[in-house]
Design a protein around this motif. Structure first.
Motif, PDB file in Angstrom:
ATOM      1  N   UNK A 138      52.726 -41.661   3.993  1.00 60.09           N
ATOM      2  CA  UNK A 138      53.699 -43.387   3.057  1.00 60.09           C
ATOM      3  C   UNK A 138      53.171 -43.466   2.018  1.00 60.09           C
ATOM      4  N   UNK A 139      52.133 -43.104   1.718  1.00 64.34           N
ATOM      5  CA  UNK A 139      51.231 -43.547   1.157  1.00 64.34           C
ATOM      6  C   UNK A 139      50.752 -42.551   0.692  1.00 64.34           C
ATOM      7  N   UNK A 140      50.748 -41.567  -0.345  1.00 63.26           N
ATOM      8  CA  UNK A 140      50.436 -39.667  -0.121  1.00 63.26           C
ATOM      9  C   UNK A 140      48.754 -40.485  -0.947  1.00 63.26           C
ATOM     10  N   UNK A 141      47.655 -40.914  -0.973  1.00 65.31           N
ATOM     11  CA  UNK A 141      46.663 -40.913  -1.462  1.00 65.31           C
ATOM     12  C   UNK A 141      45.532 -41.654  -1.026  1.00 65.31           C
ATOM     13  N   UNK A 142      46.338 -41.906   0.757  1.00 66.91           N
ATOM     14  CA  UNK A 142      45.764 -42.404   1.862  1.00 66.91           C
ATOM     15  C   UNK A 142      45.523 -41.421   3.043  1.00 66.91           C
ATOM     16  N   UNK A 143      45.896 -40.707   2.455  1.00 65.35           N
ATOM     17  CA  UNK A 143      46.031 -39.084   3.164  1.00 65.35           C
ATOM     18  C   UNK A 143      47.043 -38.537   3.799  1.00 65.35           C
ATOM     19  N   UNK A 144      46.873 -36.869   4.897  1.00 62.34           N
ATOM     20  CA  UNK A 144      48.094 -36.549   5.288  1.00 62.34           C
ATOM     21  C   UNK A 144      48.406 -35.953   7.015  1.00 62.34           C
ATOM     22  N   UNK A 145      48.909 -35.400   6.787  1.00 61.18           N
ATOM     23  CA  UNK A 145      48.752 -34.433   8.788  1.00 61.18           C
ATOM     24  C   UNK A 145      49.396 -33.408   8.684  1.00 61.18           C
ATOM     25  N   UNK A 146      49.740 -32.944  10.155  1.00 63.47           N
ATOM     26  CA  UNK A 146      50.550 -31.549  10.079  1.00 63.47           C
ATOM     27  C   UNK A 146      50.002 -31.910  11.431  1.00 63.47           C
ATOM     28  N   UNK A 147      50.642 -30.757  12.515  1.00 61.10           N
ATOM     29  CA  UNK A 147      50.785 -30.274  14.089  1.00 61.10           C
ATOM     30  C   UNK A 147      51.815 -29.714  14.270  1.00 61.10           C
ATOM     31  N   UNK A 148      50.880 -28.995  15.211  1.00 61.05           N
ATOM     32  CA  UNK A 148      51.845 -27.258  15.844  1.00 61.05           C
ATOM     33  C   UNK A 148      51.694 -27.269  16.925  1.00 61.05           C
ATOM     34  N   UNK A 149      52.429 -26.890  17.595  1.00 60.24           N
ATOM     35  CA  UNK A 149      52.512 -26.531  19.075  1.00 60.24           C
ATOM     36  C   UNK A 149      52.085 -25.525  19.525  1.00 60.24           C
ATOM     37  N   UNK A 150      51.428 -24.507  18.889  1.00 56.12           N
ATOM     38  CA  UNK A 150      50.505 -23.894  18.657  1.00 56.12           C
ATOM     39  C   UNK A 150      49.516 -23.322  18.899  1.00 56.12           C
ATOM     40  N   UNK A 151      48.482 -24.305  18.552  1.00 58.94           N
ATOM     41  CA  UNK A 151      47.150 -24.304  17.548  1.00 58.94           C
ATOM     42  C   UNK A 151      46.220 -24.073  18.749  1.00 58.94           C
ATOM     43  N   UNK A 152      45.247 -23.471  17.852  1.00 55.86           N
ATOM     44  CA  UNK A 152      43.836 -22.686  18.874  1.00 55.86           C
ATOM     45  C   UNK A 152      42.694 -23.507  19.556  1.00 55.86           C
ATOM     46  N   UNK A 153      42.080 -23.828  20.281  1.00 53.46           N
ATOM     47  CA  UNK A 153      41.094 -24.605  20.506  1.00 53.46           C
ATOM     48  C   UNK A 153      39.537 -23.408  21.384  1.00 53.46           C
ATOM     49  N   UNK A 154      39.149 -23.199  20.759  1.00 55.35           N
ATOM     50  CA  UNK A 154      37.478 -22.176  21.333  1.00 55.35           C
ATOM     51  C   UNK A 154      36.837 -22.800  21.839  1.00 55.35           C
ATOM     52  N   UNK A 163      29.285 -17.175  26.072  1.00 56.08           N
ATOM     53  CA  UNK A 163      30.089 -17.552  26.968  1.00 56.08           C
ATOM     54  C   UNK A 163      31.333 -17.615  25.942  1.00 56.08           C
ATOM     55  N   UNK A 164      32.459 -18.223  25.829  1.00 59.25           N
ATOM     56  CA  UNK A 164      33.200 -19.008  25.384  1.00 59.25           C
ATOM     57  C   UNK A 164      35.008 -18.811  26.249  1.00 59.25           C
ATOM     58  N   UNK A 165      35.721 -19.456  26.156  1.00 61.09           N
ATOM     59  CA  UNK A 165      36.954 -18.855  26.095  1.00 61.09           C
ATOM     60  C   UNK A 165      38.389 -20.137  25.468  1.00 61.09           C
ATOM     61  N   UNK A 166      39.577 -19.485  24.952  1.00 57.40           N
ATOM     62  CA  UNK A 166      40.149 -19.870  24.801  1.00 57.40           C
ATOM     63  C   UNK A 166      41.623 -20.828  24.827  1.00 57.40           C
ATOM     64  N   UNK A 167      41.870 -21.666  24.427  1.00 58.12           N
ATOM     65  CA  UNK A 167      43.673 -21.286  24.536  1.00 58.12           C
ATOM     66  C   UNK A 167      44.373 -22.120  23.453  1.00 58.12           C
ATOM     67  N   UNK A 168      46.056 -22.219  23.701  1.00 61.59           N
ATOM     68  CA  UNK A 168      46.456 -22.419  22.825  1.00 61.59           C
ATOM     69  C   UNK A 168      47.312 -23.798  23.454  1.00 61.59           C
ATOM     70  N   UNK A 169      47.501 -24.692  22.490  1.00 61.60           N
ATOM     71  CA  UNK A 169      48.072 -25.892  23.436  1.00 61.60           C
ATOM     72  C   UNK A 169      48.090 -26.605  21.804  1.00 61.60           C
ATOM     73  N   UNK A 170      48.935 -27.888  22.108  1.00 59.41           N
ATOM     74  CA  UNK A 170      49.387 -28.514  21.324  1.00 59.41           C
ATOM     75  C   UNK A 170      48.633 -29.516  20.326  1.00 59.41           C
ATOM     76  N   UNK A 171      48.086 -29.765  18.792  1.00 57.47           N
ATOM     77  CA  UNK A 171      47.631 -29.877  18.353  1.00 57.47           C
ATOM     78  C   UNK A 171      48.054 -31.062  17.384  1.00 57.47           C
TER      79      UNK A 171
END
Length: 276
Positions: free
Chosen positions: A88-104, A170-178
């Motif tokens: 609401x006060x843009x000087x304080x920050x911002x946000x975003x979200x997705x249902x298809x985010x990537x985590x490794x 050694x790794x694994x990735x997943x797609x999830x809500x972020x």
């Protein structure tokens, strides 16, 4: 086993735009912003293991002094493509979200330089602190033995060109809500500190879990240096569903963010002697 097709892929991380992802081939430039400077674009080959096993010849013991504990690495998180929304006060920050985010999630060995891994039997050893090939892999025995009452001990990977690869992760990735949140100091407009970011991440998760009635291990948290909507230096707070594919939990943060932040502020008003 040695006859399985090995899932070798590449993971990349762009320090210019903050993007990350995986590819079946080595990317020559960042797929998001086009950055190709090796100093800003890290690329590592990795294997997603089907499972883990110890040498069948090893004996169990209770001597904790001889155990080696691999460092835990923070996950690589990407919310690329999601639309930024201002507070609401843009000087304080911002946000975003997705249902298809990537985590490794990854492990890069004792010294952060990866593993030497035999693609035939699955035996692996951390590269040395200087990046040298571990001598224990030379002439190694099969990890789980061979047929004929374990008489086939010498791994055929020792004699095959390219069967032993150095520097693998050694790794694994997943797609999830972020959900990603970037906050600024009210007085200066600068990004909040790492300590502030992690404290806010902890109480914001607790507030969300209380609100929707779930356990805290259903939601993961992470903070890291990042880039804002205009490419400015920032500090991101991430909340993500730990379930692969997402469970719809953190997607609820955006529409009840004011109430969650108010609850988080109340949770910080404590006088306990714990690191909360």
């Amino acid at each position: 086993g040695g006859q399985e097709i090995q899932a070798l892929r590449w993971v990349w991380r762009c320090h210019e735009c903050g993007g990350t992802g995986t590819r079946p081939y080595r990317p020559e430039q960042c797929p998001h912003c086009g950055e190709n400077d090796p100093e800003k674009l890290s690329r590592n080959e990795y294997l997603e293991p089907a499972g883990f096993a110890v040498d069948i010849r090893d004996k169990t013991h209770g001597n904790v002094n001889t155990q080696q504990y691999l460092p835990v690495r923070d996950p690589l998180i990407s919310v690329q493509g999601a639309v930024w929304m201002s507070l609401p006060n843009p000087t304080l920050g911002h946000y975003r979200s997705t249902g298809n985010g990537h985590i490794f999630h990854r492990s890069d060995g004792l010294h952060g330089l990866g593993y030497s891994l035999c693609l035939r039997c699955g035996r692996s050893e951390s590269l040395g602190y200087d990046g040298n090939h571990p001598r224990t892999m030379d002439g190694h025995k099969r990890l789980r033995g061979g047929r004929d009452n374990d008489r086939e001990q010498h791994c055929p990977g020792n004699d095959e060109l390219g069967a032993i690869k150095d520097g693998l992760l050694l790794g694994a990735s997943l797609y999830t809500d972020i959900f990603e949140l970037q906050l600024c100091e009210p007085e200066t407009g600068n990004a909040i500190s790492p300590f502030q970011a992690y404290s806010i991440a902890v109480v914001l998760r607790r507030a969300l879990c209380r609100s929707i009635g779930i356990e805290q291990d259903e939601i993961g948290i992470h903070t890291e240096a990042s880039r804002g909507p205009k490419g400015e230096s920032a500090r991101s707070i991430f909340l993500y569903d730990t379930a692969s594919g997402g469970a719809g939990y953190v997607t609820q943060v955006a529409w009840q963010l004011p109430a969650l932040l108010e609850e988080a502020a109340k949770l910080l008003e404590c006088h306990c002697d714990k690191a909360c």
